[in-house]
Design a protein around this motif. Structure first.
Motif, mmCIF file in Angstrom:
data_model
loop_
_atom_site.group_PDB
_atom_site.id
_atom_site.type_symbol
_atom_site.label_atom_id
_atom_site.label_comp_id
_atom_site.label_asym_id
_atom_site.label_seq_id
_atom_site.Cartn_x
_atom_site.Cartn_y
_atom_site.Cartn_z
ATOM 1 N N ALA A 1 0.899 -1.167 0.033
ATOM 2 C CA ALA A 1 0.065 0.052 -0.121
ATOM 3 C C ALA A 1 0.879 1.244 0.089
ATOM 4 O O ALA A 1 0.501 2.458 -0.518
ATOM 5 N N ALA A 2 2.118 1.184 0.766
ATOM 6 C CA ALA A 2 2.959 2.256 0.565
ATOM 7 C C ALA A 2 3.304 2.818 -0.899
ATOM 8 O O ALA A 2 3.787 3.935 -0.911
ATOM 9 N N GLU A 3 3.296 1.653 -1.561
ATOM 10 C CA GLU A 3 3.882 1.907 -3.109
ATOM 11 C C GLU A 3 2.473 2.077 -4.139
ATOM 12 O O GLU A 3 2.542 2.800 -5.039
ATOM 13 N N ASP A 4 1.231 1.735 -3.577
ATOM 14 C CA ASP A 4 0.309 1.645 -4.496
ATOM 15 C C ASP A 4 -1.123 1.965 -3.616
ATOM 16 O O ASP A 4 -1.558 1.019 -2.890
ATOM 17 N N ALA A 5 -1.622 3.136 -3.698
ATOM 18 C CA ALA A 5 -2.615 3.615 -2.660
ATOM 19 C C ALA A 5 -4.044 2.681 -3.280
ATOM 20 O O ALA A 5 -4.922 2.587 -2.316
ATOM 21 N N ASP A 6 -4.038 2.350 -4.535
ATOM 22 C CA ASP A 6 -5.065 1.466 -4.747
ATOM 23 C C ASP A 6 -5.108 0.042 -4.672
ATOM 24 O O ASP A 6 -6.058 -0.656 -5.356
ATOM 25 N N THR A 7 -4.174 -0.477 -4.100
ATOM 26 C CA THR A 7 -3.992 -1.986 -3.729
ATOM 27 C C THR A 7 -5.069 -2.435 -3.062
ATOM 28 O O THR A 7 -5.653 -1.808 -2.585
ATOM 29 N N GLN A 8 -5.258 -3.706 -3.137
ATOM 30 C CA GLN A 8 -6.350 -4.425 -2.694
ATOM 31 C C GLN A 8 -5.899 -5.841 -1.840
ATOM 32 O O GLN A 8 -4.997 -6.414 -2.374
ATOM 33 N N VAL A 9 -6.666 -6.232 -0.897
ATOM 34 C CA VAL A 9 -6.512 -7.607 -0.410
ATOM 35 C C VAL A 9 -7.030 -8.520 -1.423
ATOM 36 O O VAL A 9 -8.067 -8.316 -1.850
ATOM 37 N N THR A 10 -6.210 -9.543 -1.779
ATOM 38 C CA THR A 10 -6.235 -10.463 -2.886
ATOM 39 C C THR A 10 -6.603 -11.728 -2.309
ATOM 40 O O THR A 10 -6.116 -12.112 -1.183
ATOM 41 N N PRO A 11 -7.048 -12.765 -3.008
ATOM 42 C CA PRO A 11 -6.798 -14.238 -2.580
ATOM 43 C C PRO A 11 -5.618 -14.769 -2.345
ATOM 44 O O PRO A 11 -5.645 -15.653 -1.424
ATOM 45 N N ASP A 12 -4.678 -14.264 -3.026
ATOM 46 C CA ASP A 12 -3.276 -14.576 -2.479
ATOM 47 C C ASP A 12 -2.801 -14.237 -1.269
ATOM 48 O O ASP A 12 -2.040 -14.978 -0.642
ATOM 49 N N ASP A 13 -3.507 -13.165 -0.914
ATOM 50 C CA ASP A 13 -2.923 -12.517 0.227
ATOM 51 C C ASP A 13 -3.641 -13.284 1.472
ATOM 52 O O ASP A 13 -3.154 -13.763 2.324
ATOM 53 N N LEU A 14 -4.960 -13.975 1.169
ATOM 54 C CA LEU A 14 -5.482 -14.969 2.188
ATOM 55 C C LEU A 14 -5.072 -16.177 2.091
ATOM 56 O O LEU A 14 -4.626 -16.709 3.344
ATOM 57 N N ARG A 15 -4.556 -16.687 1.060
ATOM 58 C CA ARG A 15 -3.969 -17.956 0.882
ATOM 59 C C ARG A 15 -2.494 -17.794 1.884
ATOM 60 O O ARG A 15 -2.277 -18.806 2.451
ATOM 61 N N ALA A 16 -1.831 -16.675 1.699
ATOM 62 C CA ALA A 16 -0.411 -16.710 2.323
ATOM 63 C C ALA A 16 -0.780 -16.706 3.649
ATOM 64 O O ALA A 16 0.126 -17.360 4.463
ATOM 65 N N TRP A 17 -1.719 -15.986 4.124
ATOM 66 C CA TRP A 17 -1.949 -16.041 5.716
ATOM 67 C C TRP A 17 -2.388 -17.406 6.166
ATOM 68 O O TRP A 17 -1.886 -17.744 7.248
ATOM 69 N N ILE A 18 -3.109 -17.920 5.406
ATOM 70 C CA ILE A 18 -3.634 -19.379 5.874
ATOM 71 C C ILE A 18 -2.192 -20.427 5.732
ATOM 72 O O ILE A 18 -2.137 -21.231 6.684
#
Length: 270
Positions: A130-147
């Protein structure tokens, strides 16, 4: 007894109570509860983190118009007590989006089951991106990485986006309005659908002004998430001070009849 005598008696009693509580706080005890070992903490938690921004008239809002006013209607010096009149737009400050917010006949904020207001907290950290891209979003890949790192999302969980935006709350960068659109992170609709289809999470939360990212024109995440009976939390504070997993979120939801949401006092037991 005359009115002046009654008021003097009230002031004396209030001053004595204030002195008592000041003394109790100084020694760390009040009614037998110690400040260093709060008995109310659940087993396995040793500290509490406040997740709520302080509400004030200049707190940023989604539409850029003031959402909070406070007018003093009584003062201790004049009336023997302090009192304020409040005007609050429901979706101001750290607040809840009830299902009713984006549905015709959804659950109002006072109808959210109380057991859903105590939730395992799962923090999805996208702050570096987000520090580099204000328009970024939480994606399925982010969820999979957390899991992959922490295991399955617990039943009844609150899945929260940590974008680092809370640190911008007292500046124009929080809305990040460029004259045409706002720019801040949120949940991608595909991540929202994944949570709906593959988990039993009851809520999602963000440290920004909206569950959808700022440039959203269709509020896809709001319309997908809230009508299912789940709720959202916006403008969370201090997500950088809690672990990615293991904390328990306590959500002090408002309880005004028929509300579509409202400011909430929220804290995490860590």
């Amino acid at each position: 007894m005359c009115d002046i005598c009654v008021m003097d008696a009230v002031k004396t009693k209030m001053l004595s109570r204030r002195q008592f509580f000041k003394g109790s706080l100084a020694t760390g005890t009040a009614f037998g509860v110690t400040a260093t070992a709060t008995l109310a903490l659940a087993d396995g938690h040793g500290a509490v983190t406040d997740m709520t921004h302080t509400l004030h008239p200049n707190f940023p809002t989604y539409f850029g118009t003031p959402g909070f006013e406070m007018e003093m209607t009584a003062t201790f010096a004049t009336d023997g007590f302090n009192n304020n009149s409040l005007m609050i737009v429901e979706h101001t400050g750290t607040h809840i989006d009830a299902p009713l917010h984006f549905s015709a006949d959804g659950v109002a904020v006072d109808e959210i089951p109380i057991e859903q207001l105590i939730a395992p907290l799962c923090v999805i950290d996208i702050a570096a991106r987000a520090a580099e891209d204000a328009d970024t979003q939480v994606t399925p890949d982010d969820l999979r990485a957390w899991i992959a790192d922490h295991g399955d999302v617990p039943d009844g969980a609150c899945v929260a986006m940590h974008s680092g935006w809370a640190g911008k709350v007292d500046s124009d960068d929080f809305r990040n309005f460029d004259g045409t659109a706002q720019h801040f992170p949120g949940f991608h609709i595909e991540a929202t659908q994944m949570l709906l289809e593959e988990t039993n999470a009851n809520s999602i939360a963000v440290d920004t002004l909206s569950l959808d990212h700022g440039i959203s024109a269709d509020f896809a995440t709001h319309y997908a998430w809230l009508p299912t009976g789940r709720f959202g939390i916006e403008c969370l504070a201090n997500l950088n001070r809690v672990p990615a997993s293991g904390a328990t979120l306590i959500i002090g939801a408002p309880k005004h009849r028929g509300g579509s949401g409202g400011p909430a006092r929220i804290f995490a037991m860590v």
